[in-house]
Design a protein around this motif. Structure first.
Motif, short mmCIF file in Angstrom:
data_model
loop_
_atom_site.label_atom_id
_atom_site.label_comp_id
_atom_site.label_asym_id
_atom_site.label_seq_id
_atom_site.Cartn_x
_atom_site.Cartn_y
_atom_site.Cartn_z
N SER A 13 -67.49 35.38 53.89
CA SER A 13 -67.49 35.19 55.27
C SER A 13 -66.96 36.63 55.74
O SER A 13 -66.39 37.60 55.16
N GLN A 14 -67.43 37.21 56.96
CA GLN A 14 -67.02 38.20 57.46
C GLN A 14 -65.43 38.50 57.66
O GLN A 14 -64.81 39.72 57.32
N GLN A 15 -64.63 37.47 57.83
CA GLN A 15 -63.32 37.53 57.66
C GLN A 15 -62.79 37.91 56.57
O GLN A 15 -61.57 38.55 56.30
N VAL A 16 -63.13 37.10 55.68
CA VAL A 16 -62.67 37.17 54.21
C VAL A 16 -63.23 38.62 53.44
O VAL A 16 -62.29 39.11 52.93
N LEU A 17 -64.12 38.92 54.05
CA LEU A 17 -64.62 40.49 53.34
C LEU A 17 -63.73 41.61 54.15
O LEU A 17 -63.40 42.66 53.20
N ALA A 18 -63.40 41.45 55.32
CA ALA A 18 -62.32 42.15 55.85
C ALA A 18 -61.08 42.29 55.32
O ALA A 18 -60.30 43.21 54.93
N ALA A 19 -60.48 41.04 55.06
CA ALA A 19 -59.44 40.78 54.37
C ALA A 19 -59.31 41.54 52.97
O ALA A 19 -58.28 41.95 52.24
N ARG A 20 -60.38 41.44 52.02
CA ARG A 20 -60.73 41.83 51.03
C ARG A 20 -60.45 43.35 50.82
O ARG A 20 -59.89 43.97 50.02
N LEU A 21 -61.18 43.85 51.94
CA LEU A 21 -61.03 45.43 52.05
C LEU A 21 -59.71 45.80 52.23
O LEU A 21 -59.19 46.80 51.64
N GLN A 22 -59.03 45.43 53.05
CA GLN A 22 -57.75 45.65 53.20
C GLN A 22 -56.88 45.42 52.20
O GLN A 22 -55.94 46.51 51.94
N GLU A 23 -56.80 44.43 51.56
CA GLU A 23 -56.28 44.12 50.20
C GLU A 23 -56.35 45.18 49.10
O GLU A 23 -55.57 45.61 48.47
N ALA A 24 -57.65 45.73 49.21
CA ALA A 24 -58.07 46.80 48.28
C ALA A 24 -57.52 48.28 48.67
O ALA A 24 -57.76 49.30 47.66
N GLY A 25 -56.89 48.28 49.92
CA GLY A 25 -56.52 49.45 50.00
C GLY A 25 -57.16 50.34 51.18
O GLY A 25 -57.00 51.62 51.47
N PHE A 26 -58.12 49.76 51.68
CA PHE A 26 -59.02 50.43 52.88
C PHE A 26 -58.50 50.04 54.33
O PHE A 26 -57.85 49.31 54.43
N GLY A 27 -58.79 51.27 55.02
CA GLY A 27 -58.14 50.98 56.39
C GLY A 27 -59.50 51.48 57.26
O GLY A 27 -60.65 51.59 56.86
N SER A 28 -59.24 51.44 58.75
CA SER A 28 -60.19 51.87 59.53
C SER A 28 -61.52 50.99 59.38
O SER A 28 -62.52 51.40 59.43
N ILE A 29 -61.13 49.77 59.14
CA ILE A 29 -62.32 48.73 58.68
C ILE A 29 -63.05 48.50 60.16
O ILE A 29 -62.21 47.92 60.95
N GLU A 30 -64.54 48.50 60.25
CA GLU A 30 -65.17 48.21 61.31
C GLU A 30 -66.36 47.36 60.98
O GLU A 30 -67.05 47.87 59.91
N ILE A 31 -66.67 46.36 61.54
CA ILE A 31 -67.62 45.41 60.98
C ILE A 31 -68.63 45.22 62.27
O ILE A 31 -68.24 44.67 63.41
N GLU A 32 -69.82 45.57 62.43
CA GLU A 32 -71.07 45.60 63.44
C GLU A 32 -71.72 44.42 62.99
O GLU A 32 -72.56 44.40 61.89
N ASP A 33 -72.09 43.32 63.89
CA ASP A 33 -73.19 42.24 63.55
C ASP A 33 -74.42 42.75 63.97
O ASP A 33 -74.87 43.07 64.82
N TRP A 34 -75.56 42.68 62.78
CA TRP A 34 -76.77 43.17 62.92
C TRP A 34 -77.70 41.95 63.07
O TRP A 34 -78.86 41.98 63.06
N SER A 35 -77.06 40.69 63.09
CA SER A 35 -77.96 39.55 62.74
C SER A 35 -79.33 39.22 63.81
O SER A 35 -80.32 38.75 63.32
N ASP A 36 -79.24 39.57 65.08
CA ASP A 36 -80.14 39.41 66.10
C ASP A 36 -81.23 40.28 65.59
O ASP A 36 -82.51 39.58 65.44
N ASP A 37 -81.10 41.48 65.37
CA ASP A 37 -82.23 42.42 64.95
C ASP A 37 -82.82 41.82 63.62
O ASP A 37 -84.00 41.96 63.21
N ALA A 38 -81.93 41.49 62.66
CA ALA A 38 -82.45 41.06 61.20
C ALA A 38 -83.47 39.87 61.55
O ALA A 38 -84.31 39.95 60.87
#
Length: 270
Positions: free
Chosen positions: A189-214
């Motif tokens: 999920s988007q939420q779990v992916l963000a948490a995994r990135l944070q856990e791995a030591g990444f910062g400044s995490i931004e997520i933009e939804d492209w679903s309508d265009d997709a």
């Protein structure tokens, strides 16, 4: 079935290359190759949107993980950006190299067969890491993200154009282009992916939804595929994915419509 077998089982690399050479003896352009090498949702326009983050003056070492048939790499090359492509599926790498040789412009990208769980690069050696509809095939996402952080230079960037689980994940229909069934579909999920990135030591995490265009893009593609006109393009995703592609394409639309999946762009910094 291993993931590389999923992509190799209906792919005849030599026959595909011969077909491209037959139809485009003077070299094929980006749009002509797109049915073979831009198999992610959104096609060339989505890749163009993703590549806006890249700057050839700053991003000298760019790694495309899960490069597949190499459409993103060739598109980047036309912008003066040279990439390293890594994929676990050797036949897709052979196809990538073959399409480089069929391309209308010279391409000098490096193509490697390797596993994203154990990246064959030195610590702090890469400026930017890309995933485009490939992270969804990674069974140990934590290990892959740790490896990405290891190889990225301080301040290096991770960019993803990925499919994630939607709010109605239980309605997921298979097959889809990345998996015959749930065994090889490692969507977060988007939420779990963000948490995994944070856990791995990444910062400044931004997520933009492209679903309508997709969804709008995938509906247009499905209409073309179902039209079955005699003058249809000489190249098709079915040359890579086989007869399964018809069901895969239909299921993508259903999964987007019913909220089983979403399509997002993710950026993060080391």
């Amino acid at each position: 079935m291993n993931i590389h077998q999923h992509y190799e089982q209906q792919l005849d690399t030599d026959a595909v290359i011969s077909r491209v050479q037959q139809h485009y003896p003077d070299g094929a352009g980006l749009y002509q190759l797109a049915p073979l090498d831009q198999l992610h949702i959104g096609g060339i326009k989505a890749s163009e949107r993703l590549l806006r983050h890249l700057d050839p003056s700053r991003h000298m070492q760019v790694l495309d993980i899960g490069a597949g048939a190499g459409g993103l790499m060739r598109q980047a090359a036309t912008l003066g950006i040279r990439m390293i492509g890594l994929d676990i599926t050797h036949d897709l790498n052979r196809l990538n190299q073959g399409l480089n040789n069929c391309f209308s412009e010279p391409v000098g990208n490096v193509i490697l067969t390797g596993d994203a769980h154990h990246l064959p690069f030195a610590d702090s050696s890469i400026d930017l890491v890309l995933f485009q509809h490939s992270f969804l095939n990674m069974p140990d996402d934590r290990q892959v993200l740790r490896e990405c952080r290891r190889v990225l230079k301080p301040g290096g960037q991770l960019i993803m154009h990925e499919v994630v689980l939607g709010p109605n994940a239980g309605a997921m229909r298979f097959p889809v282009p990345w998996a015959e069934d749930a065994r090889h579909s490692h969507l977060l999920s988007q939420q779990v992916l963000a948490a995994r990135l944070q856990e791995a030591g990444f910062g400044s995490i931004e997520i933009e939804d492209w679903s309508d265009d997709a969804l709008a893009w995938r509906r247009r593609q499905l209409n073309k595929e179902q039209a079955g006109t005699p003058a249809k393009a000489p190249l098709s995703p079915a040359l890579v994915l086989g007869k399964r592609f018809k069901a895969m394409g239909e299921n993508l639309v259903l999964n987007l419509e019913n909220g089983a999946i979403r399509v997002v762009e993710v950026t993060a910094l080391r």
